[in-house]
Design a protein around this motif. Structure first.
Motif, PDB file in Angstrom:
ATOM      1  N   ALA A  97      -3.390  -4.554 -20.227  1.00 37.20           N
ATOM      2  CA  ALA A  97      -4.850  -4.477 -20.275  1.00 37.20           C
ATOM      3  C   ALA A  97      -5.342  -4.133 -21.670  1.00 37.20           C
ATOM      4  O   ALA A  97      -6.509  -3.841 -21.862  1.00 37.20           O
ATOM      5  CB  ALA A  97      -5.356  -3.447 -19.271  1.00 37.20           C
ATOM      6  N   ARG A  98      -4.439  -4.124 -22.635  1.00 33.56           N
ATOM      7  CA  ARG A  98      -4.758  -3.983 -24.054  1.00 33.56           C
ATOM      8  C   ARG A  98      -5.265  -2.607 -24.453  1.00 33.56           C
ATOM      9  O   ARG A  98      -5.917  -2.459 -25.486  1.00 33.56           O
ATOM     10  CB  ARG A  98      -5.771  -5.047 -24.502  1.00 33.56           C
ATOM     11  CG  ARG A  98      -5.337  -6.456 -24.202  1.00 33.56           C
ATOM     12  CD  ARG A  98      -6.362  -7.457 -24.617  1.00 33.56           C
ATOM     13  NE  ARG A  98      -6.330  -7.735 -26.043  1.00 33.56           N
ATOM     14  CZ  ARG A  98      -5.435  -8.504 -26.638  1.00 33.56           C
ATOM     15  NH1 ARG A  98      -4.486  -9.053 -25.934  1.00 33.56           N
ATOM     16  NH2 ARG A  98      -5.476  -8.719 -27.922  1.00 33.56           N
ATOM     17  N   TRP A  99      -5.002  -1.589 -23.667  1.00 34.36           N
ATOM     18  CA  TRP A  99      -5.423  -0.251 -24.102  1.00 34.36           C
ATOM     19  C   TRP A  99      -4.651   0.175 -25.333  1.00 34.36           C
ATOM     20  O   TRP A  99      -5.089   1.049 -26.075  1.00 34.36           O
ATOM     21  CB  TRP A  99      -5.182   0.776 -22.986  1.00 34.36           C
ATOM     22  CG  TRP A  99      -6.120   0.624 -21.855  1.00 34.36           C
ATOM     23  CD1 TRP A  99      -5.889  -0.023 -20.685  1.00 34.36           C
ATOM     24  CD2 TRP A  99      -7.472   1.102 -21.776  1.00 34.36           C
ATOM     25  NE1 TRP A  99      -7.006   0.026 -19.891  1.00 34.36           N
ATOM     26  CE2 TRP A  99      -7.977   0.710 -20.538  1.00 34.36           C
ATOM     27  CE3 TRP A  99      -8.275   1.821 -22.649  1.00 34.36           C
ATOM     28  CZ2 TRP A  99      -9.282   1.009 -20.136  1.00 34.36           C
ATOM     29  CZ3 TRP A  99      -9.558   2.120 -22.255  1.00 34.36           C
ATOM     30  CH2 TRP A  99     -10.049   1.716 -21.007  1.00 34.36           C
TER      31      TRP A  99
ATOM     32  N   ASP B  74      -1.257  -0.688 -18.729  1.00 36.49           N
ATOM     33  CA  ASP B  74      -2.122  -0.343 -19.859  1.00 36.49           C
ATOM     34  C   ASP B  74      -1.869  -1.273 -21.039  1.00 36.49           C
ATOM     35  O   ASP B  74      -2.796  -1.667 -21.739  1.00 36.49           O
ATOM     36  CB  ASP B  74      -1.878   1.110 -20.297  1.00 36.49           C
ATOM     37  CG  ASP B  74      -2.458   2.105 -19.316  1.00 36.49           C
ATOM     38  OD1 ASP B  74      -3.305   1.692 -18.505  1.00 36.49           O
ATOM     39  OD2 ASP B  74      -2.068   3.275 -19.345  1.00 36.49           O
TER      40      ASP B  74
ATOM     41  N   ASN C  91      -3.827 -12.309 -12.767  1.00 35.43           N
ATOM     42  CA  ASN C  91      -4.206 -11.521 -13.939  1.00 35.43           C
ATOM     43  C   ASN C  91      -3.122 -10.523 -14.317  1.00 35.43           C
ATOM     44  O   ASN C  91      -2.282 -10.173 -13.506  1.00 35.43           O
ATOM     45  CB  ASN C  91      -5.493 -10.757 -13.660  1.00 35.43           C
ATOM     46  CG  ASN C  91      -6.683 -11.673 -13.725  1.00 35.43           C
ATOM     47  OD1 ASN C  91      -6.552 -12.857 -13.998  1.00 35.43           O
ATOM     48  ND2 ASN C  91      -7.845 -11.120 -13.459  1.00 35.43           N
ATOM     49  N   ASN C  92      -3.210 -10.064 -15.554  1.00 44.46           N
ATOM     50  CA  ASN C  92      -2.313  -9.020 -16.060  1.00 44.46           C
ATOM     51  C   ASN C  92      -0.843  -9.373 -15.848  1.00 44.46           C
ATOM     52  O   ASN C  92      -0.094  -8.640 -15.227  1.00 44.46           O
ATOM     53  CB  ASN C  92      -2.604  -7.677 -15.400  1.00 44.46           C
ATOM     54  CG  ASN C  92      -3.991  -7.199 -15.729  1.00 44.46           C
ATOM     55  OD1 ASN C  92      -4.438  -7.347 -16.856  1.00 44.46           O
ATOM     56  ND2 ASN C  92      -4.674  -6.660 -14.748  1.00 44.46           N
TER      57      ASN C  92
ATOM     58  N   HIS D 254      -2.187 -15.286 -25.525  1.00 48.76           N
ATOM     59  CA  HIS D 254      -3.017 -14.490 -24.628  1.00 48.76           C
ATOM     60  C   HIS D 254      -4.072 -15.388 -23.996  1.00 48.76           C
ATOM     61  O   HIS D 254      -4.861 -16.013 -24.697  1.00 48.76           O
ATOM     62  CB  HIS D 254      -3.683 -13.375 -25.434  1.00 48.76           C
ATOM     63  CG  HIS D 254      -4.600 -12.535 -24.638  1.00 48.76           C
ATOM     64  ND1 HIS D 254      -5.860 -12.229 -25.054  1.00 48.76           N
ATOM     65  CD2 HIS D 254      -4.450 -11.937 -23.438  1.00 48.76           C
ATOM     66  CE1 HIS D 254      -6.449 -11.471 -24.142  1.00 48.76           C
ATOM     67  NE2 HIS D 254      -5.622 -11.295 -23.161  1.00 48.76           N
TER      68      HIS D 254
END
Lengths: 375, 810
Positions: free
Chosen positions: B296-298, B293, B339-340, B316
């Motif tokens: 994923a920038r939540w 999370d 990714n991530n 980033h």
């Protein structure tokens, strides 16, 4: 040296702003710029220094700290550069009488640039010349180390007040000529909620009868607020979804958008969707006009994100967190700013006159000193 | 404490509008062992998540909310936590935070104990924020606090506001093993009922008390909320913990207890966060999902490239890749970064290596051709060439040598060396042998014994933190090593394998900590694994999502708070009856008898006797009826049978009831109908049957029972002796019933004839309405729930009642 010379109180002021920038409790280019000036004013008023280099170093260290805290708010760095520039100017006036003629206060235009040629020589003071000019300012006075600060501080405060005033009056200055840019029966497209554009359009409203089409600017939906604000000012306003921008473009006379930062090559960072608008406008050869204050001029280039965004916000405005099943399976990207290339922009309307993207580098040279590009 | 000093140090514009200092309490201990063995030498709150210690994320979350004074309650590795706080940026003068670490005793085993500790310290001066030391949040807690304070102005009983976040049932961040059903009034967002849900065995029912549905026309029953473990508590919360010494967990005991108690009369509200993110690293699984999370920038703006709590700066890149900004990361031209992914400074990734959806700490090295997927490498971990690491957490300084395969779910503690060419089974847990002996694997165990003595000394000096329990645990693990399994870890290893958790039948184990339930909280574990390992169960991700509307009765768990607070295996109502015959109860009866004997013999006051009985009942956790039985039996058996009967007999009874009758109502609940029933039951089976009528009359005279109660008792079929087994006993029952009938007849006559007397009766009735109101309230519930469940609920209610009564008297 820099951090040592910062007093505890100054340290705290700087840290507080740095933390607020980092936590995004201060957002928006103008707000951050204003906060930065206020902090710098406080720092300078309390700082102890006995020559110009110390003073510059103090301000730079503060600037570095703030920029590091939030590199995406370019106006923080710009404001620091601007203040440094003014300080040097004041210092030179004080030490050499009227050595340097300040040109930055005049309204600049492309025509003037050509006429004047080299606007002014760089203010890179040589050490030797510095020490010669002791007639008015006592630098590095061993007996009275505060003498220099005492003499200079009032002028410095004035210089900072100038920067502050400029920021506070920026909207008025930009929209001064609004009625010359907007003509009757025009249809103008805008995107996002830029307070500069808002002020500009409202300034023209009493003189011209025109229509504004506002794209709703998903996923932040700043367009909704914009549309409301414009229509309450008596401007005929139409709110449209972002998806219909291209379809509407053929009927639009002018695109007016705001900027987050204007880069040295004449490109800019602006709210997401701006690239879409600018590209659509290019396809229809519709002029794209950017309204922005001079404090947004940034001596930087966009190196990494050729088309992409600068800042990515949190995905919850695109995909709700409650969509539990999806969250794990998809990567959600929510870019906040677009990079708009200089080719797509026709003119910048600033508080310092109107300029094409190709002369932005010139303005930057005007506004800041070369040595401050890297803080 | 000294609120004055804090307000002067933290004088910012930010909080200028707050008139009072906002306090927060961080429970920095996890009170469980889900991260073992990673947490053997480090507390959980100092484990890094996305390269910053969890505690820093918590501080940042609180700072974001405008909290100024933070108390950190630490237990295990307290010294480490203290140094970490001292060295962190938060202790600098400009941080605007005042952080006070508080070390609690080693005997603090639950959050409840910690709360009691807070109470005894007396540090809380106003409403405060209670969070755990593993919180990641960007919620504006300030808003919640404001809402809470606003509510407190109108409702003094609103003692707590829980922050919950809406998510789907199957959200990755929502713990499957440890979630809860919230019953909320949508209008006031008052939490009406709370029921903890464990993932395995799957919970099929949530029982909601009937009164809630009666009182609230509209309720929301939510099973899709993430409990953020952020509570805005009022000052009285710690004192409530102090009063109820059996409250352990904040949620399952305290919240449940407060909501089910009809005597505390306190209410708890929920704040359903619409915006923002908050979650707690409860276990390795949520560690995984919260890391994702964050990447994923939540948690924006709490993201690595923006406001990294550790103060690192990251670049980033597209696809949520974060690379340390200081140009110290060496990425090979042919390596693949998926990714991530977060890569800390000074890390190196060699040719053809692949790193996907992983977090690499600082100074990590991934060798050529290795694959790292969904894994978390702490600082200084080294992965050799051609290794595969999946879904695992690798501690700092771990060295995984070439061609090693680390399967999903492995936890490798700091400093372990594995390989070369090892193959780790899924979910292995490795930690470093306490001293690297030169002996090789075969003699490992013998060698271990010899080294025991010196090692102990070594460890002590190394840590400076006397973790006796850890040492003993390590010893245990070390003593039970399987040489074969160790041999598979490669020739250079220094690791010991931690055994898989096993169910210990003798030990009463909490559902929550049950190994099968724990599996739902493990990194890399999916529910299908559970089905494989346990074919009888129905747990899978699908069936769990439907667990609420499934009809299987097997795993019904009652809502009795006592069952969760005590170690007694009183989990199902059907068990409860069986339990009634058990040794516990006979022992209890014995003790009550002795206690009453003493009371009668030594002439205690009624109040003292009542307190004694209540304590006894709480200690053995039995139903109230048993106490009542014992009291009545003791009283009746002490009434002397006077041969002639008549007036002396009546006087005898009257004096007895006058002296001790009050005790019946003081044992923790008032239920005169039951009193009459018990009296009947006792009289019927003893030689004092003829006295029944007189005793009843005496009770009536003393207002222990009144007319309506006798009528109610009389109306019951059981009172006539129906269903009573031995026929002789049935006769006796019947006799009593007839006596009662006479009495009622008398009442009727009185009603019609002597109105003047009724007036005086009424006078006595009005003198004590306080007693009667609860009576009428309790009657319907007792009447409706004739099943065992009813009695068990009742007992739980009355237990709370007992608790408070006792505390008042103290």
């Amino acid at each position: 040296m820099a951090t040592d010379s910062l007093s505890v109180a100054n340290q705290r002021v700087v840290d507080t702003l740095a933390a607020r920038l980092r936590r995004r409790q201060v957002v928006g280019s103008r707000e951050t710029a204003l906060e930065t000036v206020l902090v710098l004013r406080q720092v300078i008023s309390k700082a102890r220094f006995s020559n110009i280099d110390q003073l510059v170093e103090i301000i730079r260290s503060v600037g570095r700290k703030l920029v590091e805290a939030q590199p995406k708010e370019h106006t923080v760095g710009n404001t620091v550069r601007k203040v440094l520039h003014h300080i040097r100017e004041e210092y030179h006036t004080a030490s050499k009488g009227t050595a340097v003629v300040s040109t930055s206060k005049d309204t600049l235009s492309i025509a003037k640039f050509v006429l004047q040629g080299q606007p002014r020589k760089q203010n890179v003071p040589q050490k030797t010349t510095l020490n010669e000019s002791h007639d008015m300012l006592k630098e590095n006075d061993a007996d009275d180390p505060d003498a220099f600060a005492r003499t200079l501080k009032p002028v410095l405060m004035e210089a900072i007040q100038d920067v502050l005033d400029e920021l506070e009056t920026v909207h008025d200055n930009i929209s001064k000529n609004a009625k010359d840019h907007i003509h009757s029966d025009e249809i103008i497209l805008t995107i996002g909620k830029s307070s500069t554009v808002e002020a500009f359009l409202k300034a023209a409203a009493p003189y011209r009868k025109y229509t504004v089409i506002v794209a709703d600017t998903a996923p932040s939906y700043g367009g909704h607020d914009m549309a409301q604000s414009l229509s309450s000012a008596g401007i005929s306003t139409v709110l449209v979804p972002d998806s219909s921008i291209y379809a509407l473009m053929s009927r639009i006379n002018k695109v007016m958008i705001g900027a987050h930062a204007i880069l040295a090559n004449g490109g800019m960072f602006a709210i997401t969707g701006s690239l879409l608008v600018a590209t659509a406008a290019r396809a229809h050869s519709t002029p794209v006009v950017v309204c922005a204050g001079q404090f947004k001029l940034t001596p930087q280039w966009n190196l990494y994100h050729e088309y992409g965004a600068l800042d990515f916000a949190d995905p919850s405005s695109v995909l709700g967190f409650e969509e539990g099943n999806l969250v794990d399976k998809v990567d959600v990207v929510n870019p906040f700013y677009d990079y708009v290339r200089p080719e797509l922009i026709d003119a910048f309307i600033t508080n310092d006159g109107d300029h094409p993207p190709s002369s932005v580098y010139r303005l930057i040279k005007e506004a800041y000193d070369d040595e401050d590009y890297e803080l | 404490m000294s609120p004055n000093t804090t307000s002067s140090t933290g004088k910012d514009k930010l909080i200028a509008d707050e008139e009072k200092v906002l306090q927060a309490v961080i429970l920095a201990d996890s009170f469980n062992k889900r991260f073992k063995p990673l947490t053997t030498h480090k507390p959980r709150c100092l484990l890094p998540i996305c390269n910053a210690p969890l505690l820093d994320w918590t501080f940042e979350s609180l700072a974001l909310a405008g909290v100024q004074e933070i108390f950190v309650i630490c237990r295990s590795h307290a010294e480490l936590v203290k140094t970490a706080i001292k060295n962190s940026k938060w202790s600098k003068p400009g941080a605007g935070l005042k952080i006070v670490p508080i070390v609690t005793a080693k005997e603090t085993f639950t959050p409840g104990d910690a709360m009691r500790d807070i109470y005894t310290h007396g540090i809380i001066t106003s409403d405060f924020v209670l969070v755990t030391g593993d919180l990641v949040s960007n919620i504006h807690i300030g808003d919640v606090v404001r809402e809470h304070k606003e509510r407190r102005k109108t409702d003094k009983d609103a003692i707590m506001t829980m922050v919950v976040k809406q998510s789907g049932v199957n959200h990755r961040t929502r713990s499957k093993g440890d979630s809860a059903v919230f019953v909320i009034d949508p209008e006031t967002s008052k939490c009406l009922h709370y029921e903890a849900v464990t993932g395995y065995p799957p919970k099929k029912y949530a029982s909601i008390p009937r009164e809630i549905l009666n009182e609230h026309p509209e309720v929301e029953i939510r099973n899709d909320l993430i409990d953020c473990s952020i509570d805005i508590c009022s000052v009285e919360v710690p004192s409530l913990f102090q009063d109820n010494f059996d409250y352990g967990d904040v949620r399952r005991d305290f919240v449940h207890g407060v909501l089910t108690s009809d005597l505390l009369m306190k209410s708890i509200y929920c704040y359903i966060a619409k915006e923002g993110y908050a979650a707690r690293v409860r276990d390795t699984r949520s560690y995984d999902s919260i890391s994702k999370d964050i990447l994923a920038r939540w948690t924006f703006p709490l993201v690595p490239d923006d406001n990294h709590p550790g103060g690192h700066s990251y670049e980033h890149l597209r696809g949520n890749k974060y690379i340390a900004k200081d140009n110290s990361v060496i990425l090979s031209r042919t390596c693949k970064i998926g990714n991530n992914t977060l890569i800390g400074s000074k890390s190196q990734i060699a040719d053809n290596a692949q790193v996907t959806a992983s977090v690499l700490g600082q100074r990590c090295i991934v060798g050529a051709g290795s694959i790292v997927r969904n894994s978390y490498l702490f600082d200084g971990a080294v992965i050799g060439p051609n290794c595969v690491v999946e879904h695992s957490i690798i501690g700092s300084g771990v060295h995984i040598k070439e061609r090693t395969h680390v399967e999903r779910g492995c936890l490798i503690a700091d400093g372990v060396v594995v390989g070369p060419q090892a193959k780790l089974a899924p979910f292995s847990r490795l930690s470093k042998r306490r001293q690297d002996s030169d002996e090789e694997d075969d003699e490992f165990e013998d060698a271990e014994e010899q080294f025991e003595e010196e090692e102990d000394g070594d460890d002590e000096s190394e840590d400076g933190d006397d973790e006796d329990e850890v040492d003993s645990e390590l010893e245990d693990v070390e003593a039970n090593q399987d040489p074969e399994a160790l041999a598979k870890l490669g020739s250079d290893t220094n690791a010991i394998i931690w055994p898989l958790p096993v169910v210990d039948e003798d030990e009463a184990i909490d559902d929550l900590e049950h190994p099968d339930n724990q599996r739902l909280m493990r990194i890399g574990d999916n529910a299908s694994d559970l089905v494989l390992s346990d074919p009888g169960s129905v747990t899978s991700s699908e069936s769990e999502s439907e667990s609420d509307d499934d009809d299987d009765d097997e795993h019904f768990y009652d809502s009795n708070p006592a069952s969760s607070t005590t170690s007694l295996p009183l989990s199902t109502p059907s068990n409860l009856v069986a339990q009634a015959d058990s040794a516990v109860i006979s022992e209890f009866q014995q003790e009550v008898k002795q206690s009453l004997d003493r009371a009668f013999a030594e002439g205690h006051s009624v109040d003292n006797a009542a307190v004694e009985l209540k304590t006894l009942r709480m200690a053995s956790n039995v139903s109230l009826r048993l106490v009542r039985e014992a009291v009545i039996a003791a009283m009746v058996s002490r009434i002397k049978i006077i041969a002639g009967g008549g007036i002396p007999q009546r006087q005898e009874i009257a004096s007895m009831i006058a002296r001790w009758g009050g005790l019946i109502d003081k044992i923790g609940g008032v239920d005169p109908v039951e009193t009459v029933e018990i009296l009947q039951e006792y009289s019927a089976s003893s030689d004092r049957l003829p006295l029944f009528g007189q005793i009843l009359a005496a009770l009536y005279q003393d207002d222990i029972v009144d007319e309506d109660d006798i009528r109610a008792w009389h109306g019951k079929s059981k009172s006539q002796g129906q269903g009573v087994k031995p026929a002789s006993l049935q006769d006796c029952y019947n006799k009593c019933w007839v006596t009662g009938a006479h009495m009622i007849k008398q009442f009727d006559e009185q009603d019609s004839d002597e109105e003047s007397e009724e007036d005086s009766d009424e006078g006595s009735e009005t003198s004590e309405p306080a007693v009667k109101i609860p009576v009428t309230k309790e009657l319907p519930s007792a009447g409706e729930n004739s099943s065992e469940e009813g009695s068990c609920e009742e007992s739980s209610d009355e237990e709370d009642e007992g608790d408070t009564d006792e505390d008042d008297s103290e």
